[in-house]
Design an enzyme around this catalytic site. Sequence first.
Site, PDB file in Angstrom:
ATOM      1  N   GLU A 174     -24.151 -12.938  -2.516  1.00 37.63           N
ATOM      2  CA  GLU A 174     -25.455 -13.574  -2.655  1.00 37.63           C
ATOM      3  C   GLU A 174     -25.351 -14.913  -3.383  1.00 37.63           C
ATOM      4  O   GLU A 174     -26.038 -15.877  -3.036  1.00 37.63           O
ATOM      5  CB  GLU A 174     -26.416 -12.654  -3.421  1.00 37.63           C
ATOM      6  N   CYS A 218     -26.507  -6.306  -6.925  1.00 35.79           N
ATOM      7  CA  CYS A 218     -26.244  -5.632  -8.198  1.00 35.79           C
ATOM      8  C   CYS A 218     -27.283  -6.036  -9.246  1.00 35.79           C
ATOM      9  O   CYS A 218     -27.848  -7.131  -9.207  1.00 35.79           O
ATOM     10  CB  CYS A 218     -24.839  -5.937  -8.689  1.00 35.79           C
ATOM     11  N   TRP A 221      14.250   3.153  12.552  1.00 35.52           N
ATOM     12  CA  TRP A 221      13.000   2.712  13.157  1.00 35.52           C
ATOM     13  C   TRP A 221      12.697   3.489  14.429  1.00 35.52           C
ATOM     14  O   TRP A 221      13.489   3.492  15.377  1.00 35.52           O
ATOM     15  CB  TRP A 221      13.042   1.207  13.457  1.00 35.52           C
ATOM     16  N   SER A 227       0.983  18.211   3.141  1.00 36.27           N
ATOM     17  CA  SER A 227       0.229  18.717   1.984  1.00 36.27           C
ATOM     18  C   SER A 227      -1.200  18.191   1.996  1.00 36.27           C
ATOM     19  O   SER A 227      -2.157  18.935   1.746  1.00 36.27           O
ATOM     20  CB  SER A 227       0.922  18.312   0.679  1.00 36.27           C
ATOM     21  N   ASP A 251      15.281   6.030   2.300  1.00 37.37           N
ATOM     22  CA  ASP A 251      14.986   4.752   2.958  1.00 37.37           C
ATOM     23  C   ASP A 251      15.021   3.544   2.031  1.00 37.37           C
ATOM     24  O   ASP A 251      15.093   2.409   2.496  1.00 37.37           O
ATOM     25  CB  ASP A 251      13.597   4.805   3.619  1.00 37.37           C
ATOM     26  N   CYS A 302     -26.725 -10.167  -9.493  1.00 34.37           N
ATOM     27  CA  CYS A 302     -27.193 -10.992  -8.369  1.00 34.37           C
ATOM     28  C   CYS A 302     -28.718 -10.988  -8.288  1.00 34.37           C
ATOM     29  O   CYS A 302     -29.325 -11.958  -7.834  1.00 34.37           O
ATOM     30  CB  CYS A 302     -26.601 -10.477  -7.063  1.00 34.37           C
ATOM     31  N   THR A 341       4.970  15.646   2.126  1.00 36.91           N
ATOM     32  CA  THR A 341       3.860  14.953   1.469  1.00 36.91           C
ATOM     33  C   THR A 341       2.668  14.845   2.402  1.00 36.91           C
ATOM     34  O   THR A 341       1.531  15.171   2.032  1.00 36.91           O
ATOM     35  CB  THR A 341       4.297  13.545   1.013  1.00 36.91           C
TER      36      THR A 341
END
Length: 352
Positions: free
Chosen positions: A59, A84, A182, A303, A212, A93, A300
């Site tokens: 704004e 806000c 890859w 999960s 990696d 704002c 991971t």
Amino acid sequence: MSYFCQVNIHQKYIKRCIELAKNGLGTTYPNPLVGSVIVYDNKIIGEGWHRKSGEPHAEVNAINSVKDKSLLSKATIYVSLEPCSHFGKTPPCCDLIIKHKIPNVVVGTIDPNSKVAGSGIKRLEESGAIVTIGVLEKECHELNKRFFTFHQKSRPYIILKWAESKDGFIAPLSKENKEPVWISNVFSRQLVHKWRSEEQAILVGTNTVLEDNPKLDVRDWTGQNPIRVILDRTGKISNEYFVKDQKTKTIILTEQENLTFGENCIYENVIFDIQLTKTITRILHKYGINSIIIEGGRHTLQSFIDDNLWDEARVFTGNILLKNGIKAPVLNGNFQAKSIKDDELKLYFSHD
């Protein structure tokens, strides 16, 4: 003018607000994406978007872009998210809108942040402004799905990402060098770096780092590197790995105690139990992280899938066969598919 026509005019300008707001993707965290347009006599006389946390809001930028400020008292300001009403890194704002006596305010959606949450609307109405709320609300919510998830679910927006071979493996069982094998093509890999630039953080597990030695950066794209979040339960990752190079803020979750903090390396002591994914999201919320890409290994990723803690999954299927290796995570459900040269990209969306 009919109500239907008026609504369509509002939609036209809120749509422009959304377009502007998207320019800030990846740079506004932990703030939301916001665009603003100022209209007088059916012409745009000012527009702006929020660029970075600590810098002026949408704004403010829109108002500052108006050459003839006398027109503001007869104009309409459009904003994709409620203005806000509190002091943060910048002033409210609402105060600037009220100061310039802008009589009409059109808002896409209410701010879910408890510091705002309707108080901006109330303040504007109390000043005498006519406020219209909920124009293209669904689209404005989608624009800030990360911000809404953070404030409404007390966790970041979670994106799962992996690449698997045509026969369903994400990695070979063994390899000679500590670098990725890859599976996806160069175009897909560049797209992944673009995605990294758009999210606030990226997470991988111990084995991914050990196998990696990834940098987890955006070297194939232009943008800000995400915060690195690393799972290292027993402290296997030495300082020789890229994730400990101190070049990017890194949060390491571990059961090890009394570890020395680096300037850009933070240790968080956690228990690696069945509540681990929930513990991770709680810690990420504590650090104000609105979104994260999970690029870990099978364990991971699975999960987060099993605990139903995800919002999107982006799965590449490369044009190669590994014949043997580590099985890809299992994710059922509907998806959208698209081709990236000879790769297939499947996009899943959680309906939780």
